[in-house]
Scaffold this active site. Structure first.
Site, PDB file in Angstrom:
ATOM      1  N   TRP A  55      -0.076  -4.745  34.652  1.00 44.38           N
ATOM      2  CA  TRP A  55      -0.640  -3.437  34.335  1.00 44.38           C
ATOM      3  C   TRP A  55      -2.075  -3.340  34.845  1.00 44.38           C
ATOM      4  O   TRP A  55      -2.772  -4.351  34.951  1.00 44.38           O
ATOM      5  CB  TRP A  55      -0.573  -3.205  32.823  1.00 44.38           C
ATOM      6  CG  TRP A  55      -0.948  -1.831  32.413  1.00 44.38           C
ATOM      7  CD1 TRP A  55      -1.977  -1.471  31.588  1.00 44.38           C
ATOM      8  CD2 TRP A  55      -0.308  -0.618  32.803  1.00 44.38           C
ATOM      9  NE1 TRP A  55      -2.006  -0.110  31.446  1.00 44.38           N
ATOM     10  CE2 TRP A  55      -1.000   0.448  32.193  1.00 44.38           C
ATOM     11  CE3 TRP A  55       0.785  -0.319  33.634  1.00 44.38           C
ATOM     12  CZ2 TRP A  55      -0.642   1.783  32.363  1.00 44.38           C
ATOM     13  CZ3 TRP A  55       1.141   1.016  33.805  1.00 44.38           C
ATOM     14  CH2 TRP A  55       0.434   2.047  33.171  1.00 44.38           C
ATOM     15  N   HIS A  90       5.054   1.234  22.118  1.00 48.03           N
ATOM     16  CA  HIS A  90       5.221  -0.208  21.932  1.00 48.03           C
ATOM     17  C   HIS A  90       5.999  -0.503  20.639  1.00 48.03           C
ATOM     18  O   HIS A  90       6.371   0.402  19.926  1.00 48.03           O
ATOM     19  CB  HIS A  90       3.864  -0.894  21.988  1.00 48.03           C
ATOM     20  CG  HIS A  90       3.259  -0.784  23.377  1.00 48.03           C
ATOM     21  ND1 HIS A  90       2.808  -1.862  24.090  1.00 48.03           N
ATOM     22  CD2 HIS A  90       3.072   0.285  24.192  1.00 48.03           C
ATOM     23  CE1 HIS A  90       2.371  -1.449  25.283  1.00 48.03           C
ATOM     24  NE2 HIS A  90       2.514  -0.151  25.345  1.00 48.03           N
ATOM     25  N   ARG A  93     -23.769  -6.620  13.331  1.00 48.95           N
ATOM     26  CA  ARG A  93     -23.024  -6.239  12.118  1.00 48.95           C
ATOM     27  C   ARG A  93     -21.622  -6.845  12.134  1.00 48.95           C
ATOM     28  O   ARG A  93     -20.937  -6.779  13.149  1.00 48.95           O
ATOM     29  CB  ARG A  93     -22.892  -4.724  12.031  1.00 48.95           C
ATOM     30  CG  ARG A  93     -24.209  -4.022  11.884  1.00 48.95           C
ATOM     31  CD  ARG A  93     -23.985  -2.524  11.771  1.00 48.95           C
ATOM     32  NE  ARG A  93     -25.155  -1.817  12.227  1.00 48.95           N
ATOM     33  CZ  ARG A  93     -25.252  -0.489  12.244  1.00 48.95           C
ATOM     34  NH1 ARG A  93     -24.249   0.253  11.833  1.00 48.95           N
ATOM     35  NH2 ARG A  93     -26.345   0.088  12.680  1.00 48.95           N
ATOM     36  N   ASN A 126     -18.373   0.211  22.911  1.00 49.10           N
ATOM     37  CA  ASN A 126     -17.873   0.707  21.637  1.00 49.10           C
ATOM     38  C   ASN A 126     -16.378   0.905  21.805  1.00 49.10           C
ATOM     39  O   ASN A 126     -15.930   1.914  22.341  1.00 49.10           O
ATOM     40  CB  ASN A 126     -18.541   2.020  21.240  1.00 49.10           C
ATOM     41  CG  ASN A 126     -17.960   2.538  19.933  1.00 49.10           C
ATOM     42  OD1 ASN A 126     -17.104   1.877  19.324  1.00 49.10           O
ATOM     43  ND2 ASN A 126     -18.385   3.703  19.503  1.00 49.10           N
TER      44      ASN A 126
HETATM   45  C1  LIG Z   1       1.009  -5.434  30.009  1.00 50.60           C
HETATM   46  C2  LIG Z   1       0.064  -4.382  29.476  1.00 50.60           C
HETATM   47  N1  LIG Z   1      -1.223  -4.707  29.284  1.00 50.60           N
HETATM   48  C3  LIG Z   1      -2.105  -3.805  28.807  1.00 50.60           C
HETATM   49  C4  LIG Z   1      -1.709  -2.533  28.458  1.00 50.60           C
HETATM   50  C5  LIG Z   1      -2.719  -1.569  27.938  1.00 50.60           C
HETATM   51  O1  LIG Z   1      -2.461  -1.172  26.620  1.00 50.60           O
HETATM   52  P1  LIG Z   1      -2.998   0.243  26.083  1.00 50.60           P
HETATM   53  O2  LIG Z   1      -2.087   1.295  26.649  1.00 50.60           O
HETATM   54  O3  LIG Z   1      -2.900   0.144  24.601  1.00 50.60           O
HETATM   55  O4  LIG Z   1      -4.375   0.397  26.552  1.00 50.60           O
HETATM   56  C6  LIG Z   1      -0.385  -2.155  28.650  1.00 50.60           C
HETATM   57  C7  LIG Z   1       0.027  -0.789  28.310  1.00 50.60           C
HETATM   58  O5  LIG Z   1       1.128  -0.466  28.047  1.00 50.60           O
HETATM   59  C8  LIG Z   1       0.540  -3.102  29.164  1.00 50.60           C
HETATM   60  O6  LIG Z   1       1.807  -2.769  29.359  1.00 50.60           O
END
Ligand SMILES: Cc1ncc(COP(=O)(O)O)c(C=O)c1O
Length: 440
Positions: A128, A228, A260, A287
């Site tokens: 990703w 998910h 914090r 943040n």
């Molecule tokens: C393998 C992988 N890593 C990272 C992410 C990023 O997650 P998010 O969509 O919560 O930012 C995804 C998103 O589906 C993912 O499939």
């Protein structure tokens, strides 16, 4: 009598029992209504699993008035740590942020064993965007390595070939819920003194010999985006097995770099008496905090997570059984012995010698209201953005190319109906038979 502030507050709290019952009824009827409206034979990539408990939890937070990161987040982190299980967990606003914090913790200049600009991090070519981007955003060089043709995960042999004296870490992505060959990757990591990180964003509950992914690497990331296994709408978690090494740094980096929430904040305050400890900055930071609203929804979903996973796994098993007659043309993702797949989605790879291409199958399914998508980001080396990201490709990435050109993914979710399963299989059977006839 005019109400005093105290009485008004009491009134707000006093609506407790009644409003919850009324609200529960209203939510149940709204959800029922929505279910009836969306009862389709098609198949979506994802679908909401939010039920009464999540809606009530969210309303409770809104009424309680503590909206930003607070007690719900802390409770969710503790419950997630117990579920995984892991030494500590820190909630963030997405899986992408969880990946970003993992890399930021590793590269923070104050970390004596940390990565330095130009160091290389190995990751699979099929992955990703926000698994890869944090590597370059923190000054390191992503090294794209080919995947195994059957598991679609990092090939340990190719990882070994990719290691140079600049390599400092391996980021394993458990693609679509399939656990990577962690024992082999850990052996390589140990041999070369590399950090092993896990991107478990698609792999909640996947396990190796009964041990859940996310408990092997130095740090691990999860996503709670709504497609998910469980969701907080948006959200993520960074987890680690060694609180004393990582937690305080991650706490600072999650929120502005300030102290914090750190275990050593009193020491920092003592060392810098001229700075107001509420605005004392110890690290660089972002943040990427979640809100308590997300955490409360996440907590309600976590109570259902094991059930969601079981349902997804059972659906995938049934579908794989029913797809077996077509395996000479369609390959599916395989798990290694002792590995338990968490069934995020169903991947289909059109074999190169099939008498049709991926696009044709995809168009056929889409026309019958079966949503499809590429397998995660395809071969990420082929994405135009990589023209702007300094990186290295190790070898030819031939299997990643196969995934890119021949692969597609179909969604899986906990409440996929038998009618939807039948519809998918009937469409694939119709498509295959038409080609078998034509091929004869
Ligand atoms: C393998 C992988 N890593 C990272 C992410 C990023 O997650 P998010 O969509 O919560 O930012 C995804 C998103 O589906 C993912 O499939």
């Amino acid at each position: 009598m005019r109400p005093t502030n105290m009485m008004m507050k009491k009134h707000t709290i006093g609506i407790g029992a009644d409003y919850r019952q009324d609200l529960r009824r209203l939510i149940a009827s709204a959800l029922q209504n929505r279910q009836e409206c969306s009862a389709v034979e098609g198949l979506e990539l994802c679908r909401s699993t939010l039920g009464e408990e999540e809606f009530l939890a969210a309303v409770d937070v809104l009424l309680d008035g503590h909206l930003t990161m607070g007690p719900q987040t802390e409770a969710f982190e503790a419950e997630w740590s117990a579920w995984l299980p892991t030494d500590f967990s820190l909630m963030v606003n997405s899986g992408s942020s969880a990946n970003l914090l993992m890399l930021s913790a590793l590269t923070f200049p104050g970390n004596p064993d940390g990565l330095r600009p130009g160091d290389e991090v190995i990751l699979p070519a099929v992955g990703w965007s926000t698994s890869l981007f944090p590597i370059s955003q923190t000054g390191c060089v992503p090294v794209l390595v080919d995947v195994d043709r059957d598991t679609l995960n990092l090939s340990p042999e190719k990882v070994e070939e990719a290691v140079t004296d600049k390599t400092r870490a391996i980021l394993a992505i458990h693609l679509l819920g399939n656990p990577c060959d962690i024992p082999a990757l850990q052996t390589i990591a140990d041999r070369h003194g590399l950090y092993l990180l896990e991107d478990c964003c698609e792999a909640h509950g996947a396990s190796i010999e009964g041990r859940r992914v996310g408990t092997f690497g130095a740090l691990a990331a999860f996503s709670f985006y709504y497609s998910h296994h469980m969701t907080s709408i948006e959200g993520g978690m960074v987890c680690g097995q060694d609180r004393s090494t990582w937690r305080d740094g991650l706490v600072s980096q999650r929120a502005h770099g300030w102290i914090r929430g750190r275990s050593d904040r009193d020491q920092w305050a003592k060392n810098y008496p001229d700075i107001d400890p509420r605005w004392l900055f110890a690290t660089t930071g972002y943040n990427v905090r979640p809100t308590d609203l997300n955490a409360a929804i996440g907590r309600a979903q976590l109570r259902k997570l094991s059930g969601f996973i079981e349902q997804r796994v059972a659906i995938r098993r049934r579908l794989l059984d029913r797809l077996r007659p077509y395996e000479s043309w369609l390959a599916v993702q395989r798990e290694l012995p002792g590995h338990s797949h968490a069934a995020f989605g169903l991947s289909l790879m059109v074999r190169p010698d099939a008498p049709f291409g991926r696009k044709k199958l995809q168009a056929f399914l889409e026309a019958r209201r079966i949503e499809t998508r590429p397998i995660v980001g395809g071969n990420f080396a082929r994405q135009p953005v990589m023209g702007h990201v300094p990186h290295r490709c190790s070898g030819l990435l031939a299997n990643a190319d196969l995934v890119h050109c021949n692969g597609l993914m179909i969604g899986n979710h906990a409440d996929l109906t038998a009618a939807q399963e039948d519809h998918l299989i009937a469409c694939i059977a119709e498509f295959m038979e038409s080609h078998a006839l034509r091929a004869a």
